[in-house]
Motif scaffolding. Sequence first.
Motif, mmCIF file in Angstrom:
data_model
loop_
_atom_site.group_PDB
_atom_site.id
_atom_site.type_symbol
_atom_site.label_atom_id
_atom_site.label_comp_id
_atom_site.label_asym_id
_atom_site.label_seq_id
_atom_site.Cartn_x
_atom_site.Cartn_y
_atom_site.Cartn_z
ATOM 1 N N GLY A 39 13.719 -3.866 3.324
ATOM 2 C CA GLY A 39 12.285 -4.095 3.319
ATOM 3 C C GLY A 39 11.577 -3.144 2.386
ATOM 4 N N CYS A 40 10.264 -3.295 2.339
ATOM 5 C CA CYS A 40 9.422 -2.446 1.495
ATOM 6 C C CYS A 40 8.033 -2.384 2.103
ATOM 7 N N GLY A 41 7.484 -1.208 2.170
ATOM 8 C CA GLY A 41 6.115 -1.071 2.623
ATOM 9 C C GLY A 41 5.134 -1.611 1.590
ATOM 10 N N VAL A 42 3.975 -2.040 2.069
ATOM 11 C CA VAL A 42 2.898 -2.484 1.192
ATOM 12 C C VAL A 42 1.857 -1.368 1.153
ATOM 13 N N CYS A 43 1.673 -0.782 -0.020
ATOM 14 C CA CYS A 43 0.778 0.355 -0.204
ATOM 15 C C CYS A 43 -0.632 -0.127 -0.507
ATOM 16 N N GLY A 44 -1.621 0.654 -0.113
ATOM 17 C CA GLY A 44 -2.996 0.320 -0.465
ATOM 18 C C GLY A 44 -3.201 0.197 -1.963
ATOM 19 N N SER A 45 -2.412 0.950 -2.739
ATOM 20 C CA SER A 45 -2.541 0.871 -4.192
ATOM 21 C C SER A 45 -2.073 -0.480 -4.736
ATOM 22 N N ASN A 46 -1.274 -1.225 -3.955
ATOM 23 C CA ASN A 46 -0.829 -2.556 -4.388
ATOM 24 C C ASN A 46 -1.974 -3.565 -4.390
ATOM 25 N N LEU A 47 -3.037 -3.260 -3.645
ATOM 26 C CA LEU A 47 -4.160 -4.192 -3.568
ATOM 27 C C LEU A 47 -4.841 -4.389 -4.914
ATOM 28 N N VAL A 48 -4.938 -3.327 -5.696
ATOM 29 C CA VAL A 48 -5.700 -3.407 -6.945
ATOM 30 C C VAL A 48 -5.096 -4.426 -7.914
ATOM 31 N N PRO A 49 -3.779 -4.363 -8.218
ATOM 32 C CA PRO A 49 -3.222 -5.400 -9.098
ATOM 33 C C PRO A 49 -3.238 -6.785 -8.461
ATOM 34 N N TRP A 50 -3.100 -6.858 -7.138
ATOM 35 C CA TRP A 50 -3.145 -8.165 -6.472
ATOM 36 C C TRP A 50 -4.543 -8.768 -6.567
ATOM 37 N N LEU A 304 -0.609 -8.827 1.851
ATOM 38 C CA LEU A 304 -1.680 -8.213 1.064
ATOM 39 C C LEU A 304 -3.048 -8.662 1.550
ATOM 40 N N GLU A 305 -3.167 -9.893 2.003
ATOM 41 C CA GLU A 305 -4.433 -10.343 2.588
ATOM 42 C C GLU A 305 -4.771 -9.524 3.823
ATOM 43 N N ALA A 306 -3.763 -9.228 4.648
ATOM 44 C CA ALA A 306 -3.990 -8.408 5.835
ATOM 45 C C ALA A 306 -4.371 -6.983 5.446
ATOM 46 N N VAL A 315 -2.624 -1.668 10.703
ATOM 47 C CA VAL A 315 -2.606 -0.415 9.948
ATOM 48 C C VAL A 315 -1.866 -0.602 8.624
ATOM 49 N N LYS A 316 -0.596 -1.030 8.701
ATOM 50 C CA LYS A 316 0.210 -1.121 7.482
ATOM 51 C C LYS A 316 1.154 -2.312 7.551
ATOM 52 N N ALA A 317 1.259 -3.039 6.434
ATOM 53 C CA ALA A 317 2.207 -4.134 6.325
ATOM 54 C C ALA A 317 3.528 -3.634 5.757
ATOM 55 N N VAL A 318 4.627 -4.181 6.265
ATOM 56 C CA VAL A 318 5.940 -3.977 5.651
ATOM 57 C C VAL A 318 6.556 -5.350 5.436
ATOM 58 N N LEU A 319 7.147 -5.552 4.249
ATOM 59 C CA LEU A 319 7.863 -6.792 3.949
ATOM 60 C C LEU A 319 9.322 -6.611 4.316
ATOM 61 N N THR A 320 9.917 -7.597 4.957
ATOM 62 C CA THR A 320 11.312 -7.521 5.347
ATOM 63 C C THR A 320 12.081 -8.653 4.675
ATOM 64 N N THR A 321 13.319 -8.349 4.300
ATOM 65 C CA THR A 321 14.155 -9.338 3.635
ATOM 66 C C THR A 321 15.151 -9.976 4.600
#
Length: 321
Positions: A39-50, A304-306, A315-321
């Motif tokens: 998996g991978c955490g979704v960082c607040g900084s990912n919002l800007v490019p999204w 990212l919408e969340a 609080v924080k999203a994590v993506l799981t594979t």
Amino acid sequence: MTRAAHMRAAVLAGPRRLDLVEVARPEPGPGEVLVRLEGCGVCGSNLVPWQGREWFRYPFPPGAPGHEGWGRVAALGPGAAGFADGDRVALLSGAAFAEYDVAPADRLVRIPAAVAGPFPGEALGCAANVLRRSAIRAGDRVALVGAGFLGLVTLRLAVLAGARVVALSRRESALALARRYGAAETLATGADRDADVARATALAGGLLDVVIEAVGSQAALDLASALVREGGRLVVAGYHQDGPRTVDMGLWNWRGIDVVNAHERDPRVQRDGIFAAAGAVAEGRLDPSPLYTAFPLARAGAALEAMEARPDGFVKAVLTT
């Protein structure tokens, strides 16, 4: 460990558009390690490019901008050492919204066997390094402005260091977590900064030794600045990337405060932070699990919408594979 020649990866094709595609699996080069991601955490900084900005060029490379990945070692490149197939690791990389990613061996951290579940090591390490740069000591009176993921993990580490922490947030669900993590006092902030300062200092018994700003907004920076005592420390942990900021230089100057940028860019120090956070989790002193909301990789856009909407309790999203 057998592995396919292809993998699934999320591709940021344009603003607010994440496509799940099949691409060639990366191969580790000299000194690199291939990791089969859990998996991978979704960082607040990912919002800007999204969200989209005029300076970005789309599409992004497959898996980018995911940088909080964890998983198991799948293969070692020539000359890579220190790890074996199957080792569970966190990695400092940049394309971890995918099933595989590669990183130099010196940018991996072995996850202790006692740590189960999601482990977005880069994000947890950031909090450990915020604490380190804050130089918080036992007995310090600390204010935390902003109780998101970074703020709450830093709060817990500050409590473990012996600080008395007052947590400030607009969200009651975040304040409930702050109390769970050991905040001595909590305060729901409003639109009146002066009133918030008065209430916070009444709870803390005066201005604070250390104030950690963990939001990344002008309003949070202003509030945090106003809470620092003479000779105290303002720690800027928020991600300020949406435009210039102004500061009350007269206040900073008069009070003689130290201002600390808590963002760490040295990979060696980032790894040290991950080690420290992993130890705290393994020993049961830090439990970040209540902060995670899991989404499958195929629903990266929903994650990212969340992150953007921050519904109650999120609080924080994590993506799981």
